[in-house]
Design a protein around this motif. Structure first.
Motif, short mmCIF file in Angstrom:
data_model
loop_
_atom_site.label_atom_id
_atom_site.label_comp_id
_atom_site.label_asym_id
_atom_site.label_seq_id
_atom_site.Cartn_x
_atom_site.Cartn_y
_atom_site.Cartn_z
N ARG A 140 9.07 68.20 -2.64
CA ARG A 140 10.13 68.77 -1.89
C ARG A 140 9.48 68.69 -0.47
NH1 ARG A 140 12.76 73.66 -5.55
NH2 ARG A 140 13.34 72.26 -7.37
N GLU A 142 9.47 70.24 2.15
CA GLU A 142 9.55 71.57 2.53
C GLU A 142 9.31 71.67 4.13
OE1 GLU A 142 10.42 74.29 1.03
OE2 GLU A 142 9.84 73.79 -1.13
N VAL A 149 -1.10 76.47 -2.37
CA VAL A 149 -0.13 76.00 -3.45
C VAL A 149 1.27 76.80 -3.67
CG1 VAL A 149 -2.10 75.06 -4.68
CG2 VAL A 149 -1.32 77.27 -5.26
N MET A 150 1.20 77.68 -3.02
CA MET A 150 2.45 78.65 -3.11
C MET A 150 3.92 78.00 -2.67
SD MET A 150 2.09 81.82 -4.10
CE MET A 150 1.75 83.44 -3.10
N ARG A 151 3.91 77.28 -1.60
CA ARG A 151 4.76 76.30 -0.93
C ARG A 151 4.20 75.14 -0.48
NH1 ARG A 151 9.79 76.99 -0.61
NH2 ARG A 151 9.66 78.99 -1.13
N GLY A 152 4.31 74.37 -1.60
CA GLY A 152 3.47 72.92 -1.40
C GLY A 152 4.73 72.25 -1.19
N PHE A 155 4.28 69.60 -5.94
CA PHE A 155 3.94 70.84 -6.80
C PHE A 155 4.27 70.58 -8.37
CE2 PHE A 155 7.93 72.63 -7.31
CZ PHE A 155 8.74 71.93 -6.33
N MET A 157 5.73 71.58 -11.78
CA MET A 157 6.68 72.41 -12.33
C MET A 157 6.99 72.25 -13.86
SD MET A 157 10.83 72.70 -11.57
CE MET A 157 10.91 72.30 -9.76
N GLU A 283 8.61 84.25 -6.33
CA GLU A 283 9.36 83.69 -7.37
C GLU A 283 8.50 82.76 -8.02
OE1 GLU A 283 13.09 81.36 -6.10
OE2 GLU A 283 12.75 80.06 -8.09
N VAL A 284 8.28 82.97 -9.33
CA VAL A 284 7.61 82.04 -10.40
C VAL A 284 8.41 81.32 -11.54
CG1 VAL A 284 5.35 83.44 -9.92
CG2 VAL A 284 6.97 84.18 -11.77
N GLY A 285 9.67 81.46 -11.28
CA GLY A 285 10.53 80.84 -12.36
C GLY A 285 11.92 81.16 -12.16
N GLN A 286 12.92 80.25 -12.84
CA GLN A 286 14.32 80.46 -12.43
C GLN A 286 14.83 79.93 -13.79
OE1 GLN A 286 15.88 79.67 -8.84
NE2 GLN A 286 17.95 80.65 -9.04
N GLY A 318 13.28 76.34 -14.74
CA GLY A 318 11.94 75.91 -14.14
C GLY A 318 10.93 77.07 -14.27
N ILE A 319 9.69 76.56 -14.11
CA ILE A 319 8.58 77.64 -14.11
C ILE A 319 7.62 76.92 -13.01
CG2 ILE A 319 6.28 78.54 -14.87
CD1 ILE A 319 7.76 79.05 -17.67
N GLY A 320 7.21 77.56 -12.03
CA GLY A 320 6.39 77.06 -10.95
C GLY A 320 5.03 77.06 -11.51
N ARG A 323 2.40 76.98 -8.34
CA ARG A 323 2.54 78.30 -7.77
C ARG A 323 1.77 79.45 -8.28
NH1 ARG A 323 8.39 80.01 -5.30
NH2 ARG A 323 8.03 78.21 -3.96
P1 ATP Z 1 12.17 78.62 -3.61
O1 ATP Z 1 13.31 79.45 -3.47
O2 ATP Z 1 10.65 79.23 -3.64
O3 ATP Z 1 12.10 77.47 -2.66
P2 ATP Z 1 13.49 77.04 -5.44
O4 ATP Z 1 14.37 78.06 -6.09
O5 ATP Z 1 14.18 76.21 -4.73
O6 ATP Z 1 12.01 77.68 -4.97
P3 ATP Z 1 13.41 76.20 -8.27
O7 ATP Z 1 14.37 74.85 -8.18
O8 ATP Z 1 14.15 77.36 -8.75
O9 ATP Z 1 12.70 76.56 -6.75
O10 ATP Z 1 12.00 75.66 -8.95
C1 ATP Z 1 11.72 76.43 -9.96
C2 ATP Z 1 10.07 76.85 -9.43
O11 ATP Z 1 9.39 75.94 -8.95
C3 ATP Z 1 10.38 78.16 -8.78
O12 ATP Z 1 10.72 79.39 -9.20
C4 ATP Z 1 8.99 78.02 -8.06
O13 ATP Z 1 8.26 78.83 -8.87
C5 ATP Z 1 8.31 76.61 -7.97
N1 ATP Z 1 8.64 76.11 -6.83
C6 ATP Z 1 9.77 75.60 -5.87
N2 ATP Z 1 9.47 75.16 -4.68
C7 ATP Z 1 8.30 75.17 -4.88
C8 ATP Z 1 7.02 74.73 -3.70
N3 ATP Z 1 7.83 74.18 -2.57
N4 ATP Z 1 5.99 74.90 -3.93
C9 ATP Z 1 5.58 75.44 -5.11
N5 ATP Z 1 6.22 75.93 -5.91
C10 ATP Z 1 7.69 75.74 -5.73
#
Ligand code: ATP
Ligand code: MG
Length: 446
Positions: A140, A142, A149-152, A155, A157, A283-286, A318-320, A323
């Motif tokens: 993505r 971003e 690695v938190m906001r790469g 990444f 998933m 956020e580590v998952g959704q 999803g699980i990050g 991240r």
């Molecule tokens: P965020 O709100 O942090 O941008 P997201 O809600 O867009 O994340 P999801 O589509 O729900 O992300 O992706 C599932 C998981 O992937 C997220 O819960 C997060 O842990 C991880 N993730 C999302 N974007 C990134 C990123 N740019 N770098 C690292 N991990 C990510």
């Protein structure tokens, strides 16, 4: 592993580009190297932890009955045109053109591709329920890649997709994912709190995000303080039992817990004041239930056994994975370095030889190393010809939860020292007892 033969480029100086502690420690401990903005090489130590996290995710997904597979990173734009998301996704999608002038993209997620796979093979309700998942790199683009690695941008998933005949069945799949995620994060030493979330561009009704509380988290969160007392622990659960999964969901989501996106001040104020908490979270998952959004658009239909064809009900989860390394370090460190929880530590135990070259000390270290290895554990033996201070500094930085220190003076009394990285407490005991203690600690974990 012997440190003298390993590749562990620990940095002496503090990297200036790192704004948060997990990013700084991952660079200092030689776990990652930035390749370009938001894109990292995983050096051996970082790669080891990444693999451990992946393995826990695999085990817990399969415990819940979900089926592993692997889809490619590069996707054809055509599938995304079918769902309407090719235009909707915006500049976060990395668009690529191949030599035949075909539009491709580096997948930011996989709803379209999995729906295409499903519709190609599954035609009957008898093949449902079905949940497929993979652990794959995403891209993505971003706007602000940061915090390591938190906001790469690239990444790793875990993304899983459920296919069900009815909404009721799909909601069971949703609940099942929530339950399995609770155990997944706890095995990594984390408390991840499910919070009601906004569905965003994926679309849909039901969604929860899992948040790890940490000062450096990007989300502001509001919750009932009672939530942090909840623990899933080691309960046995039948994942096919709808009522049992629904009860766990109820237990873990009935108290107020929301991010700023869904926060409702009036509802929050109904919690007794002493229990109201405001904090930050990662956020580590959704998990999502989105019904027939993709199956309608892409024609993923099954015969319903009554002579009709119906679109399947779906969700994605999803699980990050990458991240999570940052999240774990944010939640578990001190001013000397990382403190790995036993479930994800790259090596189970460090061995520090205080006098390399001393015949007795060398032999004792080798014996401990061999005993631990024979038990199926992985020690990291610092066999370098270095000062004790430098060896301790490295061990503290890379964060192995247990250290056995061996020196000529202790050996004269028949003892070595066993130290907990978390508490700093040390104990002297015979080498064989130290090995037995380590083995016991990792029983059921390693
Ligand atoms: P965020 O709100 O942090 O941008 P997201 O809600 O867009 O994340 P999801 O589509 O729900 O992300 O992706 C599932 C998981 O992937 C997220 O819960 C997060 O842990 C991880 N993730 C999302 N974007 C990134 C990123 N740019 N770098 C690292 N991990 C990510
Ligand atoms: Mg999300």
């Amino acid at each position: 592993m012997r440190l003298s033969r390993y590749f562990l480029p620990v940095l002496k100086e503090t990297p200036r580009e790192a704004q948060i502690v997990s990013h700084r420690y991952m660079l200092q401990a030689g776990m990652i190297k930035q390749a370009s903005a938001g894109i990292y090489s995983w050096l051996p130590l970082g790669f080891k932890v990444l693999r451990k996290i992946e393995e826990i995710v695999h085990q817990e997904q399969q415990r819940a009955g979900h089926i592993p597979m692997l889809m490619p990173t590069l996707q054809s734009a055509d599938l995304w045109r079918e769902s309407g998301r090719y235009d909707a996704y915006g500049p976060e999608m990395l668009r690529i053109r191949d030599r035949q002038d075909r539009d491709m993209l580096y997948g930011p997620t996989n709803e379209e591709m999995i729906t295409d796979i499903f519709r190609s093979y599954v035609t009957s309700y008898k093949d449902l329920p079905l949940t497929l998942y993979h652990i794959q790199w995403k891209f993505r683009d971003e706007m602000r890649p940061r915090f390591g690695v938190m906001r790469g941008r690239e990444f790793l998933m875990k993304d899983g997709y459920n296919f069900d005949l009815t909404k009721e069945d799909a909601l069971h799949a949703y609940n099942r994912h929530l339950v399995s995620y609770l155990r997944t994060y706890e095995r990594m030493g984390l408390q991840a709190i499910p919070m009601r979330a906004d569905s965003g561009p994926i679309g849909g009704d039901d969604t929860h995000e899992f948040l790890v509380l940490a000062e450096t988290g990007e989300s502001e969160v509001f919750y009932d303080g009672e939530i942090t007392d909840l623990k899933f622990g080691d309960r046995a659960i039948d994942f096919d039992d709808h009522a049992a999964c629904a009860a766990v969901l109820e237990e873990f989501t009935s108290r107020y817990a929301r991010t700023d996106e869904t926060h409702d001040e009036a509802l929050f104020n109904q919690i007794p004041e002493e229990r109201r908490r405001t904090a930050r979270g990662i956020e580590v998952g959704q998990i999502f239930y989105f019904g027939t959004k993709y199956s309608d658009a892409m024609g993923a239909l099954v015969d319903d056994g009554k002579g009709g064809k119906v679109p399947v009900h779906m969700g994605s989860h999803g699980i990050g994975v990458s991240r999570l390394l940052g999240a774990i370090i944010e939640a578990s460190h001190d001013d000397k370095g990382i403190i790995w929880p036993e479930g994800v530590t790259p090596f189970h135990c460090g061995i520090v030889n205080l006098k390399q070259g001393d015949a007795e000390a060398d032999a004792a270290c080798e014996a401990i190393y061999d005993s631990l290895t024979a038990l199926g554990l992985e020690p990291l033996y610092d066999d370098r010809d270095e000062r004790a201070g430098a060896k301790f500094g490295t061990m503290d930085m890379i964060g192995l939860p247990w250290r056995i220190t061996v020196g000529p003076r202790g050996l004269k009394n028949g003892v070595v020292e066993l130290t907990s990285r978390r508490t700093g407490e040390s104990e002297e005991l015979p080498p064989a007892d130290a090995v037995a203690r380590i083995a016991k600690i990792y029983q059921g974990i390693a």
